[in-house]
Design an enzyme around this catalytic site. Structure first.
Site, PDB file in Angstrom:
ATOM      1  N   SER A   1       0.798  -1.103  -0.107  1.00 38.29           N
ATOM      2  CA  SER A   1       0.007   0.130   0.096  1.00 38.29           C
ATOM      3  C   SER A   1       0.833   1.128   0.042  1.00 38.29           C
ATOM      4  O   SER A   1       1.934   1.020   0.460  1.00 38.29           O
ATOM      5  CB  SER A   1      -0.906   0.022   1.136  1.00 38.29           C
ATOM      6  OG  SER A   1      -2.212   0.745   1.009  1.00 38.29           O
TER       7      SER A   1
ATOM      8  N   GLY B   1      -2.532  -0.168  -3.869  1.00 39.00           N
ATOM      9  CA  GLY B   1      -1.221   0.502  -3.629  1.00 39.00           C
ATOM     10  C   GLY B   1      -1.302   2.059  -4.093  1.00 39.00           C
ATOM     11  O   GLY B   1      -0.065   2.717  -3.877  1.00 39.00           O
TER      12      GLY B   1
ATOM     13  N   PRO C   1      -7.929  -0.818  -5.794  1.00 34.88           N
ATOM     14  CA  PRO C   1      -7.751   0.481  -5.244  1.00 34.88           C
ATOM     15  C   PRO C   1      -8.309   0.598  -3.979  1.00 34.88           C
ATOM     16  O   PRO C   1      -9.692   0.147  -3.955  1.00 34.88           O
ATOM     17  CB  PRO C   1      -8.063   1.477  -6.002  1.00 34.88           C
ATOM     18  CG  PRO C   1      -9.174   0.936  -7.044  1.00 34.88           C
ATOM     19  CD  PRO C   1      -8.875  -0.600  -7.258  1.00 34.88           C
TER      20      PRO C   1
ATOM     21  N   CYS D   1      -6.038   7.387  28.545  1.00 33.92           N
ATOM     22  CA  CYS D   1      -5.233   7.346  29.836  1.00 33.92           C
ATOM     23  C   CYS D   1      -3.840   6.587  29.497  1.00 33.92           C
ATOM     24  O   CYS D   1      -3.002   6.528  30.226  1.00 33.92           O
ATOM     25  CB  CYS D   1      -5.720   6.837  31.028  1.00 33.92           C
ATOM     26  SG  CYS D   1      -7.289   7.672  31.484  1.00 33.92           S
TER      27      CYS D   1
ATOM     28  N   TYR E   1      -8.197   3.555   6.372  1.00 35.61           N
ATOM     29  CA  TYR E   1      -7.341   2.585   7.334  1.00 35.61           C
ATOM     30  C   TYR E   1      -7.228   3.569   8.733  1.00 35.61           C
ATOM     31  O   TYR E   1      -6.192   3.559   9.215  1.00 35.61           O
ATOM     32  CB  TYR E   1      -5.939   2.488   6.874  1.00 35.61           C
ATOM     33  CG  TYR E   1      -5.895   1.596   5.673  1.00 35.61           C
ATOM     34  CD1 TYR E   1      -6.395   0.118   5.616  1.00 35.61           C
ATOM     35  CD2 TYR E   1      -5.499   2.132   4.575  1.00 35.61           C
ATOM     36  CE1 TYR E   1      -6.247  -0.597   4.552  1.00 35.61           C
ATOM     37  CE2 TYR E   1      -5.234   1.485   3.466  1.00 35.61           C
ATOM     38  CZ  TYR E   1      -5.910   0.049   3.548  1.00 35.61           C
ATOM     39  OH  TYR E   1      -5.769  -0.766   2.265  1.00 35.61           O
TER      40      TYR E   1
HETATM   41  C1  LIG Z   1      -5.758  -3.905   1.364  1.00 45.32           C
HETATM   42  C2  LIG Z   1      -5.888  -4.462   0.087  1.00 45.32           C
HETATM   43  C3  LIG Z   1      -6.166  -3.583  -0.887  1.00 45.32           C
HETATM   44  C4  LIG Z   1      -6.327  -2.259  -1.147  1.00 45.32           C
HETATM   45  O1  LIG Z   1      -4.895  -1.699  -1.083  1.00 45.32           O
HETATM   46  P1  LIG Z   1      -4.616  -0.084  -1.229  1.00 45.32           P
HETATM   47  O2  LIG Z   1      -3.244   0.033  -0.992  1.00 45.32           O
HETATM   48  O3  LIG Z   1      -5.431   0.615  -0.106  1.00 45.32           O
HETATM   49  O4  LIG Z   1      -5.161   0.344  -2.397  1.00 45.32           O
HETATM   50  C5  LIG Z   1      -6.519  -4.422  -2.250  1.00 45.32           C
HETATM   51  N1  LIG Z   1      -6.279  -5.628  -2.328  1.00 45.32           N
HETATM   52  C6  LIG Z   1      -6.062  -6.563  -1.254  1.00 45.32           C
HETATM   53  C7  LIG Z   1      -6.006  -7.785  -1.527  1.00 45.32           C
HETATM   54  C8  LIG Z   1      -5.688  -5.850  -0.110  1.00 45.32           C
HETATM   55  O5  LIG Z   1      -5.465  -6.676   1.087  1.00 45.32           O
END
Ligand SMILES: *Cc1c(COP(=O)(O)O)cnc(C)c1O
Length: 395
Positions: A190, A228, A264, A332, A361
């Protein structure tokens, strides 16, 4: 003359006046999701990757308004858990728009997804492929390949994916069991810093797909290039068109029959939401003003731990005098500090602090540690004239 229905004016929910109005109406802490920005992000990525079907990965923000906006734009979905399958089923979305991409599943997860109507699944090892023997007539597989990406903020190719050398053996196993392999998938990690890993993975997959087709090991007509795609937090990132240019060039080399999809998550929803927290109280400690907010590292700012993100934070109060300040979360625990060494105007209890690019996230990984409730999520602009809708969640 019949009066024309007035066209709803776009109201920017990230404008300070609107933020204050939404907090008055829905309380604090608040996560404001602007579906107009979800649409804009989706369209920008579609333009940057023409011909690629975009499956929004629900994981970064599994909110109905985001899912429905993506589907409304003609997008597809990427599910990974039974909970996500149930969410999409309750929204009445066609399973044909969905793929299931968790490489490791319990039989009940497969069964639930198949029962809903999902047909495309992911596997990356022999045991997982064997789990599909009993569903062979109903499913087809993508084999997830691992291309290590030490440069990515979150390297997703360590935990999942097979070595490229093992792809053909896995495809042979699937063929023996009567399971069709539709192609390959990968996720380079990512928030990728550049698209070099995507390009390397596409080129390697192209060769593997050609080899598998020569051996007639399955249909092999699909390449899933994962997610990513990066967004801007504290550091600028290349514009998505530029980021994707080398990817487009690599995809252009693929045989025409290969359908390309992507998954995405962050790119679609990250910039589409802001987090709004209120100052609960303050104290001056060792020359610094400490402001204690009603959201923090155990809440929407959990991404600073799990996702290694740093969100730009700005107070809504103006003031010429800037003082060394610390923003802390409500719990706390001493780890619960959002940002230090900031220069902020002097704040008061009730002042609002806005965290930017907080759609991905953030709320998804928030807890209710110390009984501080997670932020309320309000979606805006899900349809013309929508000035703010709170969807009970889980639905
Ligand atoms: C988390 C995930 C995504 C999303 O990835 P990003 O980097 O947020 O775009 C896509 N495919 C799989 C399999 C994932 O685990």
């Amino acid at each position: 003359m019949p009066s024309q229905p007035r066209k709803a004016r776009y109201i920017d929910p990230f404008h300070p006046d609107e933020i204050r109005r939404l907090v008055r109406e829905f309380g604090s802490p608040l996560l404001i999701v602007d579906c107009a920005r979800v649409r804009a992000q989706f369209r920008k990525l579609r333009k940057a990757l023409p011909g690629v079907d975009l499956h929004y990965a629900l994981k970064p923000m599994p909110h109905p308004a985001v899912v429905e906006t993506v589907v409304d734009e003609g997008g597809f979905l990427d599910l990974a858990t039974t909970g996500e399958v149930q969410l999409v089923a309750r929204l009445g979305i066609s399973p044909e728009r969905c793929i299931h991409t968790h490489p490791i599943k319990r039989d009940e997860d497969i069964r639930n997804a198949v029962h809903f109507g999902v047909r495309t699944f992911v596997a990356d090892n022999p045991d997982e492929i064997r789990k599909f023997e009993r569903y062979a007539r109903d499913v087809r597989l993508l084999i997830r390949v691992s291309f290590r990406s030490p440069g990515a903020v979150c390297d997703l190719s360590r935990k999942f994916g097979c070595d490229p050398e093992d792809v053909l053996a896995l495809a042979r196993l699937a063929a023996e069991l009567g399971i069709d392999v539709r192609g390959l998938s990968f996720h380079v990690g990512s928030q990728a810093i550049d698209s070099a890993k995507h390009v390397e993975a596409i080129n390697a997959c192209a060769k593997l797909i050609a080899a598998a087709r020569r051996e007639r090991l399955g249909t092999f007509d699909t390449l899933d290039i994962g997610g990513g795609f990066p967004i801007e937090y504290m550091q600028p990132v290349p514009d998505i068109g530029r980021f994707c240019a080398p990817i487009r060039a690599a995809l252009a080399q693929l045989p025409k029959r290969v359908r390309v999809i992507a998954e995405p998550g962050r790119y679609i929803v990250g910039p589409a939401a802001i987090g709004v927290a209120s100052v609960m109280g303050r104290a001056k400690r060792e020359g610094h003003w400490w402001y204690y907010l009603d959201d923090g590292l155990y809440g929407s700012y959990s991404g600073q731990l799990y996702d290694h993100a740093r969100y730009p934070v700005v107070p809504l109060r103006n003031g010429s005098e800037r003082l060394p300040s610390v923003l802390a979360g409500p719990t706390c625990d001493s780890i619960d500090v959002i940002a230090e060494n900031l220069m902020l105007p002097k704040l008061e209890a009730g002042d609002l602090i806005v965290g930017q690019a907080m759609g991905a996230y953030t709320w998804a990984s928030a807890s209710e540690f110390n009984f501080f409730p997670r932020a309320t999520v309000v979606s805006v602009n899900s349809k013309p004239g929508d000035l703010g809708t709170v969807t009970p969640f889980p639905l």
